[in-house]
Design a protein around this motif. Structure first.
Motif, PDB file in Angstrom:
ATOM      1  N   ARG A 165       7.930  -8.803  -7.606  1.00 52.70           N
ATOM      2  CA  ARG A 165       7.258 -10.068  -7.286  1.00 52.70           C
ATOM      3  C   ARG A 165       5.800  -9.803  -6.920  1.00 52.70           C
ATOM      4  O   ARG A 165       4.892 -10.526  -7.357  1.00 52.70           O
ATOM      5  CB  ARG A 165       8.003 -10.754  -6.141  1.00 52.70           C
ATOM      6  CG  ARG A 165       7.451 -12.096  -5.737  1.00 52.70           C
ATOM      7  CD  ARG A 165       8.397 -12.768  -4.754  1.00 52.70           C
ATOM      8  NE  ARG A 165       9.588 -13.304  -5.429  1.00 52.70           N
ATOM      9  CZ  ARG A 165      10.740 -13.561  -4.816  1.00 52.70           C
ATOM     10  NH1 ARG A 165      10.873 -13.315  -3.525  1.00 52.70           N
ATOM     11  NH2 ARG A 165      11.741 -14.073  -5.496  1.00 52.70           N
ATOM     12  N   ARG A 166       5.567  -8.758  -6.154  1.00 53.49           N
ATOM     13  CA  ARG A 166       4.195  -8.416  -5.772  1.00 53.49           C
ATOM     14  C   ARG A 166       3.372  -8.027  -6.998  1.00 53.49           C
ATOM     15  O   ARG A 166       2.217  -8.443  -7.142  1.00 53.49           O
ATOM     16  CB  ARG A 166       4.213  -7.259  -4.770  1.00 53.49           C
ATOM     17  CG  ARG A 166       2.832  -6.848  -4.252  1.00 53.49           C
ATOM     18  CD  ARG A 166       2.895  -5.609  -3.381  1.00 53.49           C
ATOM     19  NE  ARG A 166       3.232  -4.416  -4.148  1.00 53.49           N
ATOM     20  CZ  ARG A 166       2.355  -3.725  -4.871  1.00 53.49           C
ATOM     21  NH1 ARG A 166       1.089  -4.131  -4.953  1.00 53.49           N
ATOM     22  NH2 ARG A 166       2.730  -2.641  -5.514  1.00 53.49           N
TER      23      ARG A 166
ATOM     24  N   ALA B 120      18.160 -11.626   2.820  1.00 56.26           N
ATOM     25  CA  ALA B 120      17.090 -10.658   2.576  1.00 56.26           C
ATOM     26  C   ALA B 120      16.941 -10.403   1.082  1.00 56.26           C
ATOM     27  O   ALA B 120      17.932 -10.351   0.349  1.00 56.26           O
ATOM     28  CB  ALA B 120      17.390  -9.355   3.303  1.00 56.26           C
ATOM     29  N   VAL B 121      15.711 -10.250   0.628  1.00 61.96           N
ATOM     30  CA  VAL B 121      15.435  -9.969  -0.783  1.00 61.96           C
ATOM     31  C   VAL B 121      15.460  -8.461  -0.997  1.00 61.96           C
ATOM     32  O   VAL B 121      14.902  -7.707  -0.194  1.00 61.96           O
ATOM     33  CB  VAL B 121      14.063 -10.545  -1.189  1.00 61.96           C
ATOM     34  CG1 VAL B 121      13.726 -10.141  -2.618  1.00 61.96           C
ATOM     35  CG2 VAL B 121      14.061 -12.053  -1.046  1.00 61.96           C
ATOM     36  N   SER B 122      16.102  -8.026  -2.065  1.00 65.38           N
ATOM     37  CA  SER B 122      16.174  -6.600  -2.370  1.00 65.38           C
ATOM     38  C   SER B 122      14.773  -6.022  -2.523  1.00 65.38           C
ATOM     39  O   SER B 122      13.866  -6.687  -3.057  1.00 65.38           O
ATOM     40  CB  SER B 122      16.962  -6.371  -3.661  1.00 65.38           C
ATOM     41  OG  SER B 122      18.292  -6.832  -3.531  1.00 65.38           O
ATOM     42  N   PRO B 123      14.563  -4.774  -2.085  1.00 69.25           N
ATOM     43  CA  PRO B 123      13.221  -4.166  -2.182  1.00 69.25           C
ATOM     44  C   PRO B 123      12.650  -4.176  -3.594  1.00 69.25           C
ATOM     45  O   PRO B 123      11.459  -4.397  -3.776  1.00 69.25           O
ATOM     46  CB  PRO B 123      13.452  -2.738  -1.669  1.00 69.25           C
ATOM     47  CG  PRO B 123      14.632  -2.858  -0.754  1.00 69.25           C
ATOM     48  CD  PRO B 123      15.515  -3.902  -1.376  1.00 69.25           C
TER      49      PRO B 123
ATOM     50  N   ALA C 151      11.262  -7.638  -4.346  1.00 66.80           N
ATOM     51  CA  ALA C 151      10.016  -7.870  -3.611  1.00 66.80           C
ATOM     52  C   ALA C 151       8.859  -7.107  -4.255  1.00 66.80           C
ATOM     53  O   ALA C 151       7.740  -7.626  -4.360  1.00 66.80           O
ATOM     54  CB  ALA C 151      10.184  -7.455  -2.151  1.00 66.80           C
ATOM     55  N   GLU C 152       9.135  -5.892  -4.726  1.00 68.41           N
ATOM     56  CA  GLU C 152       8.080  -5.073  -5.344  1.00 68.41           C
ATOM     57  C   GLU C 152       7.624  -5.671  -6.674  1.00 68.41           C
ATOM     58  O   GLU C 152       6.425  -5.766  -6.955  1.00 68.41           O
ATOM     59  CB  GLU C 152       8.581  -3.646  -5.543  1.00 68.41           C
ATOM     60  CG  GLU C 152       7.623  -2.722  -6.283  1.00 68.41           C
ATOM     61  CD  GLU C 152       6.327  -2.438  -5.542  1.00 68.41           C
ATOM     62  OE1 GLU C 152       5.402  -1.879  -6.160  1.00 68.41           O
ATOM     63  OE2 GLU C 152       6.224  -2.789  -4.346  1.00 68.41           O
TER      64      GLU C 152
ATOM     65  N   ILE D 253      11.711 -14.609  -9.716  1.00 67.53           N
ATOM     66  CA  ILE D 253      10.851 -13.552  -9.183  1.00 67.53           C
ATOM     67  C   ILE D 253       9.381 -13.891  -9.398  1.00 67.53           C
ATOM     68  O   ILE D 253       8.555 -13.735  -8.513  1.00 67.53           O
ATOM     69  CB  ILE D 253      11.175 -12.191  -9.843  1.00 67.53           C
ATOM     70  CG1 ILE D 253      12.619 -11.784  -9.558  1.00 67.53           C
ATOM     71  CG2 ILE D 253      10.216 -11.114  -9.328  1.00 67.53           C
ATOM     72  CD1 ILE D 253      13.025 -10.487 -10.237  1.00 67.53           C
TER      73      ILE D 253
END
Length: 203
Positions: A12-13, A3-6, A9-10, A105
């Protein structure tokens, strides 16, 4: 699948965006068609419950950009499989972070330096805590900095640099006694632009 850390992910978005390229960055790139390919890593990690990055202070022994503040990176080698491989190889060589431990990322817009290097900048997560071991031939020191501090530097100014016989503006950041300018300052501006997207830094 891990799982990718939140926070990863944020970010990256937020990096998946349409960038506004400053006119000066575009002009330098257009007028330097023979720029040498290079790549850097913009390292991110969580320390003391907040987001940090780091810079290197280049040694006086390197051929170019002596003593300047920069992100880890360097020129593309013939056996590098990609610009990303260049960035993580150079990071491992300069500050000791194993390339296999770096998680990609995203990327920032390309920047061409006044000295003729075309830099592909990548953003990557690195492990923390980590005992950074810099190569003294290339790096004088490693400078760790909270993103929060970079978002509120002591001073941001615009400084004129003479390039090809004319005055060219570059942003300059004054942070904790360090002066960040040139290509690194343009990259930092892009990073901070993404991180304060929607008016707030990533949690």
């Amino acid at each position: 699948m891990t799982a990718v850390s939140p926070w990863i992910a944020e970010i990256r978005r937020r990096l998946e965006r349409e960038w506004v390229i400053p006119d000066v960055v575009r002009e330098i790139a257009e007028e330097t068609p023979d720029a040498k390919p290079a790549a850097v890593l913009v390292p991110l990690y969580v320390r003391e419950r907040e987001l940090w990055t780091l810079f290197t202070k280049r040694s006086e022994a390197v051929e170019s950009h002596k003593g300047q503040i920069a992100f880890p990176g360097g020129m593309e080698a013939l056996d590098d499989a990609s610009p990303w491989e260049t960035a993580i190889r150079e990071t491992e060589e300069e500050i000791g972070v194993p390339r296999k431990a770096i998680l990609r990322i995203g990327a920032l817009p390309e920047v061409t330096t006044f000295t003729g290097f075309r830099i592909r900048p990548f953003v990557g997560a690195i492990p923390y805590p980590f005992d950074f071991r810099h190569d003294p031939r290339e790096v004088e020191s490693v400078i760790e900095m909270p993103i929060r501090v970079l978002m509120g530097p002591t001073l941001v100014e615009e400084r004129a640099v003479t390039w090809k016989g004319r005055s060219v503006p570059t942003p300059v950041y004054h942070v904790k006694g360090h002066v960040i300018w040139g290509a690194t300052a343009f990259l930092l501006s892009s990073l901070l632009e993404a991180l304060v997207d929607e008016g707030r830094p990533p949690a």
